[in-house]
Scaffold this active site. Structure first.
Site, mmCIF file in Angstrom:
data_model
loop_
_atom_site.group_PDB
_atom_site.id
_atom_site.type_symbol
_atom_site.label_atom_id
_atom_site.label_comp_id
_atom_site.label_asym_id
_atom_site.label_seq_id
_atom_site.Cartn_x
_atom_site.Cartn_y
_atom_site.Cartn_z
ATOM 1 C CB SER A 158 -2.514 6.289 6.289
ATOM 2 O OG SER A 158 -1.952 6.818 5.116
ATOM 3 C CB CYS A 159 -4.975 2.898 2.414
ATOM 4 S SG CYS A 159 -6.344 3.858 1.739
ATOM 5 C CG ASP A 160 -1.117 2.668 -1.912
ATOM 6 O OD1 ASP A 160 -0.060 3.271 -1.697
ATOM 7 O OD2 ASP A 160 -1.179 1.445 -2.064
ATOM 8 C CB SER A 199 -7.643 4.422 4.966
ATOM 9 O OG SER A 199 -8.039 5.302 3.949
ATOM 10 C CB ILE A 228 0.841 6.830 2.763
ATOM 11 C CG1 ILE A 228 0.253 5.584 3.424
ATOM 12 C CG2 ILE A 228 2.295 7.001 3.174
ATOM 13 C CD1 ILE A 228 1.027 4.333 3.199
#
Length: 488
Positions: free
Chosen positions: A406-408, A414, A439
């Site tokens: 997960s990333c922004d 990700s 996320i």
């Protein structure tokens, strides 16, 4: 293996962080709907009178999609980000007000009124929480959304739409003035450094794409789609490291070329510039050259190329437009390569040998660390509760069925990490699903969540029952090998 969050959010702010946050918010409204934009672009490219297969009946889809479908999707998504499904519904209703109140595609209007309408409804829901008599909850919820939505739609029709239309036309006129004066290439002096600072979302989704979509609806294509997404300048940087670089970065460059140029993940070349900041001159030169070439040959795309891959450029090129598009990409790469090669040859070896991991860590810090004020209050409270809660113990092999990176935005870094771990697990014979998400969209059935250290608290708030693993570098992390050994 680290399963704890480390770095606290910096208390410092600054314009860059605020613009990054704004860009991420805009991206959050647009990126989930990119498939719809691509669908509209393909229908436009295929069936309009100048398309690949002109069809008068099927071409009737083009107008309603860009006028109604796409803005409503953006308004709904923006509302959902603020207040869930109720926010999405009232966001869509209010977006209809700005659509009907103007005669241009209302993407900017949807980005404004969708989240705002959801915020208003959220404040109302908070005000009446716990004060509604038992049995009347559904009645109050439905009528409050309907009444507030109707009022906001009327306000959007009468006031917001006309104001946004004037602003949009002013922006379009300014861009057209730059085009007429032959100065549009100078926009890359701002765009290329902005990409390295992760401000590209604010520029691309906030300014360029809305104007470009309006142009594409009128003329069938727009060059503005390519200003930020052109893969040529980044390709030139990576080729320069590959051919004239030294040390470990030279060896890593070929793989980065594939990920960047064909995969469309531009983040991959950012650390290479951070290792040698002078190379920002190379991508600026490449961006200016590419945009100048696009203008010279009247190149354009019919819809946003997402991700910024050469394949996406090919898919979104209008009939007869492939050669002009390729010309801008190749000249941009050539100019960037020439300047980067010269700068690398004049760089001392010890300066060029700075660790790619160190540069990647700096990049993640620039992208991921947010000041406390940049995190919404509810999210910050949830993150605090998650941090205070007991850490989830390391899960046994038989309990792990889904791993989530997960990333922004849930796309760039990700996606790279998920791809790398997925291959390692497959080679080891481990039957585990590996996906990547934003996320805010971590699924409830995630067994292990992997994030950058600066984002772990937010991930814990979203998925408190999962085991969380913090890493520094999505591309190369020892945790991957440890996790593969553990699950094989």
């Amino acid at each position: 293996m680290s399963t704890t969050a480390t770095q606290p959010a910096s208390a410092g702010g600054g314009i860059r962080v605020k613009v990054q946050r704004f860009g991420r918010f805009l991206s959050g409204m647009v990126m989930p709907n990119i498939g719809a934009f691509i669908a509209w672009g393909l229908i436009t490219a295929l069936f309009i009178p100048t398309g690949w297969f002109p069809n008068e009946d099927l071409a009737k889809l083009v107008g309603p999609m860009i006028t109604y479908l796409l803005p409503i999707l953006i308004g709904y998504t923006g509302g959902t980000m603020i207040h869930g499904a109720r926010g999405g519904v009232i966001g869509a209703v209010t977006t209809m007000g700005v659509i009907i109140g103007t005669d241009i595609p209302m993407f900017l209007g949807a980005m404004i009124v969708g989240p705002f309408a959801a915020w208003v409804l959220k404040q109302f829901d908070r005000a009446v929480e716990g004060r509604i008599r038992s049995g009347f909850e559904m009645l109050v919820n439905n009528f409050s959304a309907g009444i507030i939505g109707a009022l906001l739609a009327v306000i959007a029709y009468m006031f917001v739409g006309p104001v946004v239309q004037v602003f949009s036309k002013a922006l379009a006129s300014g861009v057209q003035g730059l085009v007429n004066a032959g100065l549009l290439p100078l926009a890359n002096v701002l765009i290329e450094p902005a990409k390295i600072l992760f401000l590209n979302n604010a520029i691309n989704h906030g300014v360029l794409s809305p104007i470009a979509l309006d142009q594409a609806a009128k003329t069938g294509q727009s060059m503005l789609f390519m200003l930020e997404s052109n893969p040529g300048p980044g390709l030139g940087i990576l080729l320069a490291y590959w051919l004239v670089g030294r040390g470990s970065v030279k060896q890593s460059a070929p793989g980065a070329v594939i990920i960047h140029f064909f995969g469309g993940i531009h983040e991959i070349y950012f650390p290479y510039i951070l290792m040698n900041p002078r190379l920002i001159l190379a991508v600026i030169a490449g961006g200016i050259t590419g945009t100048f070439t696009f203008g010279l040959f009247h190149a354009g795309l019919v819809a946003p190329p997402s991700p910024g891959s050469i394949f996406a450029f090919m898919a979104m090129a209008p009939k007869g437009g492939l050669l002009p598009v390729f010309s801008g990409v190749l000249t941009g790469a050539a100019a960037s390569f020439a300047v980067a090669a010269l700068l690398l040859k004049t760089t001392k070896q010890e300066e060029q040998e700075e660790s790619l991991e160190q540069a990647a860590a700096r990049m993640k810090e620039m992208k991921g660390t947010q000041p406390a004020a940049a995190v919404p209050a509810a999210e910050a409270a949830a993150a605090s509760e998650a941090a205070a809660a007991p850490a989830v113990s390391r899960k046994a092999k038989e309990d792990v069925r889904k791993i989530v990176f997960s990333c922004d935005a849930g796309m760039g870094s990700s996606a790279m990490g998920a791809s790398i771990l997925r291959k390692k697990l497959k080679d080891a014979g481990a039957d585990v699903t590996v996906i990547n998400t934003a996320i805010s969209e971590i699924p409830g059935d995630a067994d292990i969540v992997i994030t950058h250290r600066s984002l772990t608290d937010r991930a814990k708030a979203q998925a408190p029952k999962a085991e969380h693993i913090s890493i520094d570098n999505f591309m190369k992390s020892p945790e991957y090998d440890e996790l593969t050994k553990r699950l094989a």
